[in-house]
Design an enzyme around this catalytic site. Structure first.
Site, PDB file in Angstrom:
ATOM      1  CD  GLU A   3      -2.195   1.232   3.018  1.00  0.00           C
ATOM      2  OE1 GLU A   3      -1.569   0.647   3.928  1.00  0.00           O
ATOM      3  OE2 GLU A   3      -3.288   1.810   3.200  1.00  0.00           O
ATOM      4  CG  ASN A  36      -4.796   3.894   0.561  1.00  0.00           C
ATOM      5  OD1 ASN A  36      -4.101   3.342  -0.291  1.00  0.00           O
ATOM      6  ND2 ASN A  36      -4.566   3.819   1.858  1.00  0.00           N
ATOM      7  CE  LYS A  93      -7.084   1.114   3.983  1.00  0.00           C
ATOM      8  NZ  LYS A  93      -5.817   1.602   4.639  1.00  0.00           N
ATOM      9  CD  GLU A 147      -5.286   4.630   5.875  1.00  0.00           C
ATOM     10  OE1 GLU A 147      -4.825   3.824   6.702  1.00  0.00           O
ATOM     11  OE2 GLU A 147      -5.720   4.291   4.767  1.00  0.00           O
ATOM     12  CB  CYS A 202      -3.914  -1.504   4.697  1.00  0.00           C
ATOM     13  SG  CYS A 202      -2.922  -1.496   6.193  1.00  0.00           S
ATOM     14  CG  ASN A 241       2.068   1.449   4.423  1.00  0.00           C
ATOM     15  OD1 ASN A 241       2.773   2.445   4.315  1.00  0.00           O
ATOM     16  ND2 ASN A 241       1.901   0.621   3.418  1.00  0.00           N
TER      17      ASN A 241
HETATM   18  N1  ING Z   1      -3.191   0.403   8.803  1.00  0.00           N
HETATM   19  C1  ING Z   1      -3.602  -0.394   9.897  1.00  0.00           C
HETATM   20  C2  ING Z   1      -4.206  -1.724   9.487  1.00  0.00           C
HETATM   21  O1  ING Z   1      -5.406  -1.899   9.455  1.00  0.00           O
HETATM   22  C3  ING Z   1      -4.524  -0.534  12.103  1.00  0.00           C
HETATM   23  C4  ING Z   1      -4.490   0.322  10.858  1.00  0.00           C
HETATM   24  C5  ING Z   1      -3.357  -0.775  12.814  1.00  0.00           C
HETATM   25  C6  ING Z   1      -5.704  -1.125  12.497  1.00  0.00           C
HETATM   26  C7  ING Z   1      -3.393  -1.606  13.949  1.00  0.00           C
HETATM   27  C8  ING Z   1      -5.763  -1.942  13.633  1.00  0.00           C
HETATM   28  C9  ING Z   1      -4.609  -2.186  14.355  1.00  0.00           C
HETATM   29  O2  ING Z   1      -3.403  -2.629   9.242  1.00  0.00           O
HETATM   30  C10 ING Z   1      -3.820   0.733   7.640  1.00  0.00           C
HETATM   31  N2  ING Z   1      -3.138   1.486   6.765  1.00  0.00           N
HETATM   32  O3  ING Z   1      -4.961   0.379   7.389  1.00  0.00           O
END
Ligand code: ING
Length: 303
Positions: free
Chosen positions: A46, A109, A126, A145, A171, A196
């Site tokens: 991503e 995204n 996304k 985001e 993601c 990411n």
């Molecule tokens: N990043 C993270 C993901 O869903 C996140 C956001 C991090 C959600 C940790 C829950 C726990 O992998 C992105 N870019 O969506």
């Protein structure tokens, strides 16, 4: 059997000052390595052209828009498309898309699949945008985001590419069962996912130690419950002080992890994926026509 030789091309950190040209050189190196292993398809993460900029709050739209692509390919990204065409290797690339659509500027995204001729053959925007839309100074870093991107408006398309039915997610999408089921109902055989994922999740710090577990649990479940291959490619390592997890993986329709990254850097994760393996699950345990009871599921979309 229908073998697709696939690489998850994991990227180490991209710092704010890293130019697109320097990143494209890294992408080209990984693509060349993959071609050397006979790969048909390379999956990049991503937002693979820049640092993960939603970690910062700013009201300066010009500053934010510098992280977006207004054309793909562009002068900076053309070398990657040219190399793909020369080496006859397809790829999946995540990037921030700035586009004029319906008479207004839209920001998504986005990820695309590029075939072995170097042409874009599928695009996805996304849908599950995590994080928040306003500045939340209590956080060690932001996750904006919802501020910088619109919710994707292309659903989850699938297309027959390289002899298999391919689809994409991005993601946070990979954590939601609906993502895989929509594509499963469209007959997907391989879902390409860039991510990411910061290790630290400010709203739930006690989940941090389970980051890799939740990452693979989500993708393994999605693969098994829809009889599809899943390829997850991370951008990882420490970007501008923020650690992001790696664990890029290639997962079979059985839910088994076939290959997984060992580092937090640029790393090629390879597997020979027999798309015919999907049928073993789609025609038995997850034969949707025979076993699904949509009448019982209405709450899922009505709520
Ligand atoms: N990043 C993270 C993901 O869903 C996140 C956001 C991090 C959600 C940790 C829950 C726990 O992998 C992105 N870019 O969506």
């Amino acid at each position: 059997s229908r073998i697709l030789t696939v690489a998850a091309a994991q990227l180490g950190p991209i710092q704010r000052a890293d130019t697109r040209a320097s990143v494209v050189r890294r992408l080209c190196d990984l693509l060349r390595q993959a071609a050397g292993h006979g790969c048909d398809l390379v999956v990049f993460p991503e937002l693979a052209l820049t640092t993960f900029f939603p970690r910062w709050y700013t009201e300066d739209q010009t500053e934010i828009d510098a992280f977006f692509e207004t054309a793909l390919p562009s002068a900076e990204t053309a070398p990657l498309f040219a190399l793909a065409g020369a080496l006859k290797v397809g790829f999946c690339l995540g990037y921030a898309e700035l586009v004029e659509e319906d008479g207004r500027l839209r920001r998504f995204n986005t990820s695309v699949i590029v075939d072995k001729s170097g042409e874009i053959v599928l695009k996805y925007r996304k849908i599950h945008l995590p994080g928040h839309a306003e500045h939340e100074p209590w956080r060690a870093f932001q996750h904006l985001e919802k501020r910088y991107f619109e919710v994707g408006n292309l659903n989850w398309p699938v297309r027959r590419i390289m002899g298999g039915v391919l689809g994409m997610a991005i993601c946070n999408d990979r954590r939601w069962p609906e993502t895989y089921r929509v594509m499963g109902l469209k007959g997907v055989e391989m879902v390409l996912i860039g991510y990411n994922t910061p290790r630290h999740n400010p709203p739930a710090p006690d989940h941090d130690r389970l980051s890799e577990f939740h990452n693979q649990l989500s993708m393994q479940a999605g693969a098994y419950q829809n009889g599809t291959w899943v390829v997850g490619a991370a951008k990882c390592g420490v970007e501008e002080g923020c650690e992001m997890i790696g664990a890029s993986s290639i997962i079979a329709p059985s839910g088994q992890i076939v290959a997984q990254a060992l580092t937090q850097d640029d790393e090629l994760v390879l597997a020979r994926c027999d798309l015919d393996m999907c049928a073993s699950y789609k025609e038995t345990t997850f034969n949707f026509a025979k076993h699904r009871q949509p009448e019982a599921y209405r709450l899922i979309v009505e709520q």
